[in-house]
Write an enzyme that holds these catalytic residues in place. Structure first.
Site, PDB file in Angstrom:
ATOM      1  N   ASN A   6       0.863  -1.175   0.000  1.00 52.65           N
ATOM      2  CA  ASN A   6       0.000   0.000   0.000  1.00 52.65           C
ATOM      3  C   ASN A   6       0.908   1.235   0.000  1.00 52.65           C
ATOM      4  OD1 ASN A   6      -1.815   2.027   0.521  1.00 52.65           O
ATOM      5  ND2 ASN A   6      -2.478   1.251   2.513  1.00 52.65           N
ATOM      6  N   PHE A   7       0.915   1.947  -1.125  1.00 53.28           N
ATOM      7  CA  PHE A   7       1.804   3.123  -1.230  1.00 53.28           C
ATOM      8  C   PHE A   7       1.313   4.284  -0.362  1.00 53.28           C
ATOM      9  CE2 PHE A   7       4.049   2.653  -5.677  1.00 53.28           C
ATOM     10  CZ  PHE A   7       4.533   1.426  -5.302  1.00 53.28           C
ATOM     11  N   LYS A   8       0.013   4.262   0.001  1.00 49.72           N
ATOM     12  CA  LYS A   8      -0.580   5.385   0.743  1.00 49.72           C
ATOM     13  C   LYS A   8      -0.315   6.682  -0.025  1.00 49.72           C
ATOM     14  CE  LYS A   8      -0.105   2.732   4.956  1.00 49.72           C
ATOM     15  NZ  LYS A   8      -0.020   2.708   6.405  1.00 49.72           N
ATOM     16  N   HIS A  90      -9.504   0.785   4.991  1.00 42.85           N
ATOM     17  CA  HIS A  90      -8.195   0.953   5.634  1.00 42.85           C
ATOM     18  C   HIS A  90      -8.342   1.834   6.873  1.00 42.85           C
ATOM     19  CE1 HIS A  90      -4.064   2.077   6.434  1.00 42.85           C
ATOM     20  NE2 HIS A  90      -3.760   0.958   5.810  1.00 42.85           N
ATOM     21  N   GLU A  92      -6.613   4.144   8.049  1.00 41.15           N
ATOM     22  CA  GLU A  92      -6.393   5.586   7.858  1.00 41.15           C
ATOM     23  C   GLU A  92      -7.645   6.253   7.285  1.00 41.15           C
ATOM     24  OE1 GLU A  92      -2.731   4.986   5.822  1.00 41.15           O
ATOM     25  OE2 GLU A  92      -1.830   4.453   7.747  1.00 41.15           O
ATOM     26  N   GLU A 159      -5.205  -5.430  10.304  1.00 37.45           N
ATOM     27  CA  GLU A 159      -4.137  -4.457  10.538  1.00 37.45           C
ATOM     28  C   GLU A 159      -4.417  -3.694  11.833  1.00 37.45           C
ATOM     29  OE1 GLU A 159      -2.111  -3.178   6.658  1.00 37.45           O
ATOM     30  OE2 GLU A 159      -3.964  -2.051   6.734  1.00 37.45           O
ATOM     31  N   GLY A 165       2.572   1.878  10.888  1.00 37.96           N
ATOM     32  CA  GLY A 165       3.480   3.020  10.752  1.00 37.96           C
ATOM     33  C   GLY A 165       4.161   3.405  12.055  1.00 37.96           C
ATOM     34  N   SER A 195       3.589  -2.597  10.344  1.00 34.62           N
ATOM     35  CA  SER A 195       5.036  -2.620  10.546  1.00 34.62           C
ATOM     36  C   SER A 195       5.690  -3.946  10.137  1.00 34.62           C
ATOM     37  CB  SER A 195       5.388  -2.280  11.998  1.00 34.62           C
ATOM     38  OG  SER A 195       4.956  -0.957  12.290  1.00 34.62           O
TER      39      SER A 195
END
Ligand code: 13P
Length: 236
Positions: A6-8, A90, A92, A159, A165, A195
């Site tokens: 996942n490049f975010k 996700h 985020e 997750e 992160g 992570s």
């Protein structure tokens, strides 16, 4: 195994193309047997021509074909590139953008109808983890509300928010216990994310009920990511 990146909000159009070229070279040369997924930012999408083992997906989309939803992309924009894979739920999006379970479920329903491969994410925040495993499972189960778990194109990514992160990886025992309990409800492949790095990939992939990894930070460097694919290839 499923090895996903996942490049975010990282990489540009130019650097994504460079990344995918290197990745393609690695996967082809090594004859890797892994199912590799890449989620670049929307600005870097293209009608990529990649080997079937590498799939590109979108990190998010609004559940419409097109319309007045400023800042979002819909089906029309995704279809332009022939992409059929999406990440939904996700943490985020849930915790930073405030996406509700209702919206996650609407997105799921919409893209399920379109036949997309859906990588559906769930995971608990630290205060829930500190309450113990029963709270963790209840919290994660609540994130399955409105989700059709019998969908054949489903992958679920567990997750834990506190491990994303932060450099704090859940222990193999925590991952195993959680995945085993989630497995009672979820028959789809189960990924772990939070992570994951080259130096813990092997022990995570060896966990029972773990069918792969969803990697953020450590995957943004293509050589690092290829190393993780190689570790999966070398598993007994
Ligand atoms: P990190 O690997 O940076 O912890 O991110 C995990 C993640 O959120 C992947 O979707």
């Amino acid at each position: 195994m499923i090895i996903a990146s996942n490049f975010k909000t990282n990489h540009t159009r130019k650097s994504t193309l460079k990344y995918l070229k290197k990745l393609e070279h690695f996967v082809t040369q090594s004859g890797s047997k892994q199912d590799v997924y890449i989620f670049p930012p929307a600005t870097a999408l293209d009608p990529f021509s990649l080997p079937p083992r590498i799939k590109v997906g979108v990190q998010n989309a609004y559940p419409v074909e097109k319309g007045s939803f400023t800042g979002e992309i819909g089906l029309e924009q995704i279809n332009e590139f022939g992409l059929k894979t999406i990440l939904i739920g996700h943490s985020e999006r849930r915790h930073v953008m405030g996406e509700t379970q209702k919206l996650c479920a609407q997105k799921f329903e919409y893209f399920q109808e379109q036949g997309f491969k859906i990588v559906y994410c769930l995971g608990e925040p630290l205060e829930i983890r500190e309450e113990g495993i029963d709270s963790v499972i209840d919290y994660n189960h609540a994130q399955l509300e409105g989700i059709d778990l019998s969908y054949e194109n489903l992958i679920v990514a567990y997750e834990p928010v506190w491990a994303i992160g932060t450099g704090l990886t859940a222990t193999p025992q925590q991952i195993e216990e959680t995945l085993t309990k989630l497995r009672q409800k979820i028959k789809a492949p189960l990924l772990y994310g939070g992570s994951v790095k080259a130096n813990n990939t092997k022990e995570i992939l060896e966990i029972e009920n773990c069918d792969g990894i969803l990697v953020g930070t450590a995957s943004w460097d293509v050589d690092n990511f290829c190393q993780m694919i190689e570790i999966a290839d070398n598993l007994a």
